[in-house]
Design a protein around this motif. Sequence first.
Motif, PDB file in Angstrom:
ATOM      1  N   GLU A   6       2.836  50.956 -35.183  1.00  0.00           N
ATOM      2  CA  GLU A   6       2.086  51.022 -36.450  1.00  0.00           C
ATOM      3  C   GLU A   6       2.297  52.401 -37.057  1.00  0.00           C
ATOM      4  OE1 GLU A   6      -1.643  52.429 -36.900  1.00  0.00           O
ATOM      5  OE2 GLU A   6      -0.612  53.944 -35.729  1.00  0.00           O
ATOM      6  N   THR A  36      -0.105  54.586 -38.874  1.00  0.00           N
ATOM      7  CA  THR A  36      -1.150  55.591 -39.084  1.00  0.00           C
ATOM      8  C   THR A  36      -1.015  56.777 -38.120  1.00  0.00           C
ATOM      9  OG1 THR A  36      -2.545  53.749 -39.735  1.00  0.00           O
ATOM     10  CG2 THR A  36      -3.651  55.845 -39.369  1.00  0.00           C
ATOM     11  N   GLY A  55       5.483  34.140 -39.147  1.00  0.00           N
ATOM     12  CA  GLY A  55       4.840  35.325 -39.716  1.00  0.00           C
ATOM     13  C   GLY A  55       4.552  36.417 -38.698  1.00  0.00           C
ATOM     14  N   ARG A  56       5.016  36.229 -37.459  1.00  0.00           N
ATOM     15  CA  ARG A  56       4.818  37.291 -36.464  1.00  0.00           C
ATOM     16  C   ARG A  56       6.145  37.606 -35.780  1.00  0.00           C
ATOM     17  NH1 ARG A  56       0.656  36.240 -31.908  1.00  0.00           N
ATOM     18  NH2 ARG A  56      -0.891  36.290 -33.557  1.00  0.00           N
ATOM     19  N   PHE A  57       6.567  38.831 -35.919  1.00  0.00           N
ATOM     20  CA  PHE A  57       7.875  39.225 -35.406  1.00  0.00           C
ATOM     21  C   PHE A  57       7.727  40.411 -34.455  1.00  0.00           C
ATOM     22  CE2 PHE A  57       8.292  37.487 -39.652  1.00  0.00           C
ATOM     23  CZ  PHE A  57       9.176  36.449 -39.416  1.00  0.00           C
ATOM     24  N   PHE A 100       8.991  44.175 -37.427  1.00  0.00           N
ATOM     25  CA  PHE A 100       8.495  43.766 -38.738  1.00  0.00           C
ATOM     26  C   PHE A 100       8.369  45.008 -39.601  1.00  0.00           C
ATOM     27  CE2 PHE A 100       4.164  45.339 -38.112  1.00  0.00           C
ATOM     28  CZ  PHE A 100       4.122  45.453 -36.733  1.00  0.00           C
ATOM     29  N   GLU A 141      -2.360  55.977 -46.892  1.00  0.00           N
ATOM     30  CA  GLU A 141      -3.387  56.715 -46.153  1.00  0.00           C
ATOM     31  C   GLU A 141      -3.957  57.809 -47.052  1.00  0.00           C
ATOM     32  OE1 GLU A 141      -3.867  55.445 -43.155  1.00  0.00           O
ATOM     33  OE2 GLU A 141      -1.931  54.561 -42.635  1.00  0.00           O
ATOM     34  N   TYR A 154      -9.105  52.951 -33.556  1.00  0.00           N
ATOM     35  CA  TYR A 154      -9.507  54.185 -34.247  1.00  0.00           C
ATOM     36  C   TYR A 154     -10.463  54.005 -35.429  1.00  0.00           C
ATOM     37  CZ  TYR A 154      -5.077  52.942 -36.743  1.00  0.00           C
ATOM     38  OH  TYR A 154      -4.061  52.304 -37.405  1.00  0.00           O
ATOM     39  N   TYR A 155     -10.846  52.772 -35.728  1.00  0.00           N
ATOM     40  CA  TYR A 155     -11.635  52.566 -36.952  1.00  0.00           C
ATOM     41  C   TYR A 155     -13.089  52.992 -36.821  1.00  0.00           C
ATOM     42  CZ  TYR A 155      -7.626  50.089 -38.741  1.00  0.00           C
ATOM     43  OH  TYR A 155      -6.372  49.780 -39.177  1.00  0.00           O
ATOM     44  N   LEU A 170      -2.458  39.290 -44.484  1.00  0.00           N
ATOM     45  CA  LEU A 170      -1.318  39.976 -45.107  1.00  0.00           C
ATOM     46  C   LEU A 170      -1.431  41.491 -44.959  1.00  0.00           C
ATOM     47  CD1 LEU A 170      -0.683  38.041 -48.447  1.00  0.00           C
ATOM     48  CD2 LEU A 170       0.372  37.713 -46.211  1.00  0.00           C
ATOM     49  N   GLY A 179      -8.840  50.416 -42.933  1.00  0.00           N
ATOM     50  CA  GLY A 179     -10.215  50.886 -42.958  1.00  0.00           C
ATOM     51  C   GLY A 179     -10.273  52.382 -42.745  1.00  0.00           C
ATOM     52  N   GLY A 221      -7.273  54.191 -44.730  1.00  0.00           N
ATOM     53  CA  GLY A 221      -5.976  53.665 -45.185  1.00  0.00           C
ATOM     54  C   GLY A 221      -5.839  52.193 -44.878  1.00  0.00           C
ATOM     55  N   PHE A 222      -4.730  51.640 -45.242  1.00  0.00           N
ATOM     56  CA  PHE A 222      -4.432  50.250 -44.877  1.00  0.00           C
ATOM     57  C   PHE A 222      -2.919  50.051 -44.854  1.00  0.00           C
ATOM     58  CE2 PHE A 222      -2.916  48.242 -48.812  1.00  0.00           C
ATOM     59  CZ  PHE A 222      -3.344  49.140 -49.784  1.00  0.00           C
ATOM     60  N   ALA A 223      -2.498  48.955 -44.211  1.00  0.00           N
ATOM     61  CA  ALA A 223      -1.069  48.623 -44.187  1.00  0.00           C
ATOM     62  C   ALA A 223      -0.920  47.118 -44.331  1.00  0.00           C
ATOM     63  CB  ALA A 223      -0.434  49.090 -42.881  1.00  0.00           C
ATOM     64  N   CYS A 224       0.227  46.701 -44.865  1.00  0.00           N
ATOM     65  CA  CYS A 224       0.470  45.275 -45.089  1.00  0.00           C
ATOM     66  C   CYS A 224       1.813  44.872 -44.492  1.00  0.00           C
ATOM     67  CB  CYS A 224       0.484  44.957 -46.583  1.00  0.00           C
ATOM     68  SG  CYS A 224      -1.072  45.361 -47.373  1.00  0.00           S
ATOM     69  N   GLY A 225       1.906  43.630 -44.066  1.00  0.00           N
ATOM     70  CA  GLY A 225       3.129  43.118 -43.453  1.00  0.00           C
ATOM     71  C   GLY A 225       4.090  42.579 -44.515  1.00  0.00           C
TER      72      GLY A 225
HETATM   73  P1  HAM Z   1      -2.432  46.040 -38.500  1.00  0.00           P
HETATM   74  O1  HAM Z   1      -3.524  45.092 -38.926  1.00  0.00           O
HETATM   75  O2  HAM Z   1      -2.144  46.078 -37.045  1.00  0.00           O
HETATM   76  O3  HAM Z   1      -2.869  47.463 -39.011  1.00  0.00           O
HETATM   77  O4  HAM Z   1      -1.109  45.714 -39.271  1.00  0.00           O
HETATM   78  C1  HAM Z   1      -1.110  45.643 -40.675  1.00  0.00           C
HETATM   79  C2  HAM Z   1      -0.375  44.388 -41.139  1.00  0.00           C
HETATM   80  O5  HAM Z   1       0.933  44.340 -40.577  1.00  0.00           O
HETATM   81  C3  HAM Z   1      -1.031  43.094 -40.691  1.00  0.00           C
HETATM   82  O6  HAM Z   1      -2.055  42.736 -41.586  1.00  0.00           O
HETATM   83  C4  HAM Z   1       0.124  42.112 -40.746  1.00  0.00           C
HETATM   84  O7  HAM Z   1       0.298  41.609 -42.067  1.00  0.00           O
HETATM   85  C5  HAM Z   1       1.323  42.980 -40.406  1.00  0.00           C
HETATM   86  N1  HAM Z   1       1.722  42.760 -39.009  1.00  0.00           N
HETATM   87  C6  HAM Z   1       1.159  43.245 -37.897  1.00  0.00           C
HETATM   88  N2  HAM Z   1       1.810  42.818 -36.798  1.00  0.00           N
HETATM   89  C7  HAM Z   1       2.827  42.033 -37.237  1.00  0.00           C
HETATM   90  C8  HAM Z   1       3.875  41.294 -36.600  1.00  0.00           C
HETATM   91  N3  HAM Z   1       4.005  41.280 -35.254  1.00  0.00           N
HETATM   92  N4  HAM Z   1       4.740  40.599 -37.383  1.00  0.00           N
HETATM   93  C9  HAM Z   1       4.627  40.610 -38.720  1.00  0.00           C
HETATM   94  N5  HAM Z   1       3.665  41.286 -39.378  1.00  0.00           N
HETATM   95  C10 HAM Z   1       2.763  41.997 -38.644  1.00  0.00           C
HETATM   96  C11 HAM Z   1      -2.127  48.597 -38.825  1.00  0.00           C
HETATM   97  O8  HAM Z   1      -1.001  48.619 -38.426  1.00  0.00           O
HETATM   98  C12 HAM Z   1      -2.860  49.850 -39.275  1.00  0.00           C
HETATM   99  N6  HAM Z   1      -1.981  50.999 -39.041  1.00  0.00           N
HETATM  100  C13 HAM Z   1      -3.251  49.749 -40.736  1.00  0.00           C
HETATM  101  C14 HAM Z   1      -3.958  50.973 -41.212  1.00  0.00           C
HETATM  102  C15 HAM Z   1      -3.441  51.952 -41.991  1.00  0.00           C
HETATM  103  N7  HAM Z   1      -5.202  51.319 -40.935  1.00  0.00           N
HETATM  104  C16 HAM Z   1      -5.481  52.472 -41.505  1.00  0.00           C
HETATM  105  N8  HAM Z   1      -4.402  52.866 -42.142  1.00  0.00           N
END
Ligand code: HAM
Length: 455
Positions: free
Chosen positions: A100, A102, A138-140, A143, A149, A279-280, A299, A303, A321-325
Amino acid sequence: MIESDRDKAALNPALLPKGKLPQLVRGMKDILPQDAPFWDRVRSVVAAEAGAARYEPIETPILEETPLFTRSIGRETDVVEKEMYSFTDEGEENLTLRPEGTAGVVRAYVEHGMVNLPQPVRLWYWGPFFRRDRPQAGRFRQFHQFGLEVIGDGHPVIDSQLIQLGYRIFQELGLPVSLQVNSLGDSLCRPAYEKLLQEYYRKRRNNLCEDCKRRLAKSPLRLLDCKVPDCQTLAVDAPQFVDHLDEACRQHFVQVLEQLDELEIPYTLNPKVVRGLDYYTRTTFEFWIDEADGKPLELGGGGRYDGLIERFSGRQTPAAGFACGVERIVLKLKELNLVKVEVRAPDVFLAQLGDAPRKKALKLFGTLREAGFTVVEAFSKNSVKAQMEIANRLAAKFTLIVGQKEIMDGTILLRDMENGIQEVVEFGNVVPELKKRLLKNGGGKGSEPARQPSP
Ligand code: HAM
């Protein structure tokens, strides 16, 4: 020159060692040229939105020291327990392919003294991440995520702004997401709530799945988002954190919700949004979209993480912060047909007839590119017929033909592919002549959508 065995094998694949051909690693995905418009679309929307909100781009390495992740994500999480690609390199360093973004961003913030910049520091990133999870739709295992942030500000308005920005990105992409929000309190009020949860679940321990039984002692919050049906049934009546926040956390959360109301962003209060990383603190949120079977697909999510930076720098620094796939977003854009794939017609096809004309055309290619035209060619072909077929297939607006005669005369043949009219123009005038005609045809250089090329 004596060829090595390797050179010989490279020239003749039959000499390669027998056995299975190398294949795509399970859980990995090729992003093929036909996928590019979807990826470009997501990236350009994110870059535009993040840039307009004054987020600065950051790129951290894919490889980081393993303790960066174990200490930030938490040892009891699925990601750290079973999903990290970790190894010891030849220098005896414990390294991990980042699961990830962050943690790396926080490391960079601390290491580069960004605490001395005006706060908060707003950063955005895009790149590949790795988790050895069970691959499925949708899970790789590799990814991509984009993430944003905001470091160095604890005000609830930061949380609402981040949500607003995420929501805007999805709106811009045309994806109908639903926003799920929750608060996980902080280190002052969480222990009491966790105790309540443990009491609730201990009484029902026999109905818990094996994972949850194991998690109950150390990460009771995670029981709330277990996907096993019996655990989900138990979660319905479990005590909810929002009813047990202390006054400071409750106030913070109320302000976030009031701001979302003001922004008219609809949300669902969802006690199950406990997130998979440790960490949230306080606000957590996720963006969900409905799947065909009615189940939600996450998606993006994120937090506040007010305690994380202190663990690395010793200095209390609130952040969110947040992140999207990206793969998941691309999947949905394709499914909902939300990206118009527009084939742009090249301005010119450059044809040549023989060796000397080929050299001349090769040089002209550079001149035309410098003048800003989009140019295609098939220099390795000799036959005019084959070249004209390609020009037609690519839907080029004009074809320039260089032959022996033209070289001698210092001219070039210019053919309008729309009406088939062919003219001789001075070689030195080719750029202005093309410009004139392209403008007359109503387009700038390379700006006109293509006639649909034939397959
Ligand atoms: P996370 O929920 O683990 O958060 O991942 C964010 C997004 O990445 C998920 O909502 C999902 O769409 C995508 N994702 C996660 N794992 C996979 C996977 N194996 N294959 C495809 N897509 C995936 C974080 O990573 C935190 N760092 C977000 C964050 C940023 N929080 C604070 N700042």
